[in-house]
Design an enzyme around this catalytic site. Structure first.
Site, PDB file in Angstrom:
ATOM      1  N   HIS A  67       0.827  -1.205   0.000  1.00  0.00           N
ATOM      2  CA  HIS A  67       0.000   0.000   0.000  1.00  0.00           C
ATOM      3  C   HIS A  67       0.867   1.263   0.000  1.00  0.00           C
ATOM      4  O   HIS A  67       0.659   2.179  -0.799  1.00  0.00           O
ATOM      5  CB  HIS A  67      -0.925  -0.010   1.223  1.00  0.00           C
ATOM      6  CG  HIS A  67      -1.779   1.192   1.364  1.00  0.00           C
ATOM      7  ND1 HIS A  67      -3.089   1.211   0.965  1.00  0.00           N
ATOM      8  CD2 HIS A  67      -1.523   2.430   1.851  1.00  0.00           C
ATOM      9  CE1 HIS A  67      -3.600   2.413   1.198  1.00  0.00           C
ATOM     10  NE2 HIS A  67      -2.664   3.162   1.746  1.00  0.00           N
ATOM     11  N   GLU A  68       1.858   1.286   0.884  1.00  0.00           N
ATOM     12  CA  GLU A  68       2.724   2.466   0.968  1.00  0.00           C
ATOM     13  C   GLU A  68       3.602   2.598  -0.277  1.00  0.00           C
ATOM     14  O   GLU A  68       3.899   3.710  -0.716  1.00  0.00           O
ATOM     15  CB  GLU A  68       3.590   2.407   2.232  1.00  0.00           C
ATOM     16  CG  GLU A  68       2.806   2.387   3.538  1.00  0.00           C
ATOM     17  CD  GLU A  68       1.775   3.488   3.660  1.00  0.00           C
ATOM     18  OE1 GLU A  68       2.015   4.617   3.180  1.00  0.00           O
ATOM     19  OE2 GLU A  68       0.705   3.231   4.230  1.00  0.00           O
ATOM     20  N   HIS A  71       1.711   4.502  -2.914  1.00  0.00           N
ATOM     21  CA  HIS A  71       1.865   5.951  -2.725  1.00  0.00           C
ATOM     22  C   HIS A  71       3.222   6.413  -3.255  1.00  0.00           C
ATOM     23  O   HIS A  71       3.326   7.413  -3.964  1.00  0.00           O
ATOM     24  CB  HIS A  71       1.781   6.319  -1.228  1.00  0.00           C
ATOM     25  CG  HIS A  71       0.427   6.205  -0.630  1.00  0.00           C
ATOM     26  ND1 HIS A  71      -0.639   6.964  -1.022  1.00  0.00           N
ATOM     27  CD2 HIS A  71      -0.030   5.432   0.387  1.00  0.00           C
ATOM     28  CE1 HIS A  71      -1.694   6.662  -0.290  1.00  0.00           C
ATOM     29  NE2 HIS A  71      -1.349   5.721   0.577  1.00  0.00           N
TER      30      HIS A  71
END
Length: 157
Positions: A67-68, A71
């Protein structure tokens, strides 16, 4: 797992899932409480909450890292990297990353007890209810300017 092992894991996941290298730092941040991890826009570093590894295991940790990294890679490419952006949602599905992380088992939801306060005018007997308390020595009835009296407090929930 130490920060050095986390760094290696993040670099490995970045190459395997995204086909791009991770060139910044990944560390555990013990101050994170309500989130699994965060991507720092200024430094491009990733911080991970160690509690998720300890309590939910390595599969949850890998999901947070993916998820990170979504980003991270989208931000560096100048594309939409925020949760609401379609590019971000598409990349999450493509790499199999969760949109939100699971709740930690040791974090109990706060049960809010609501209260209703009942007041009455001692002069005209006007009664009303409020959620917030009134300073009865300072405020008076809006109809007759009589003294307000707190009748009772009702707990809901």
């Amino acid at each position: 797992m130490k920060d050095a092992e986390l760094q290696v894991l993040v670099e490995q996941i970045s190459i395997e899932s995204f086909g791009k290298p991770f060139r910044h730092k990944a560390t555990f941040n013990p101050r994170l409480r309500s989130t699994g991890g965060r991507y720092l826009l200024g430094t491009h570093n990733i911080e991970i909450n160690r509690k998720y590894l300890d309590q939910l295991g390595e599969t949850e940790l890998i999901g947070i890292i993916k998820h990170e990294l979504c980003h991270y890679h989208l931000h560096l490419e100048g594309k939409g990297y925020q949760h609401r952006d379609p590019e971000f949602k598409f990349l999450l599905k493509k790499v199999g990353a969760p949109r939100f992380c699971n709740q930690l088992p040791d974090v109990k939801k706060k049960r809010t007890v609501k209260k209703i306060l009942l007041y009455k005018c001692s002069n005209c007997n006007l009664s009303f209810q409020r959620k917030r308390s009134i300073n009865t020595s300072k405020y008076v009835c809006g109809i007759c300017k009589g003294k307000l009296v707190k009748v009772k407090e009702i707990q809901i929930g």
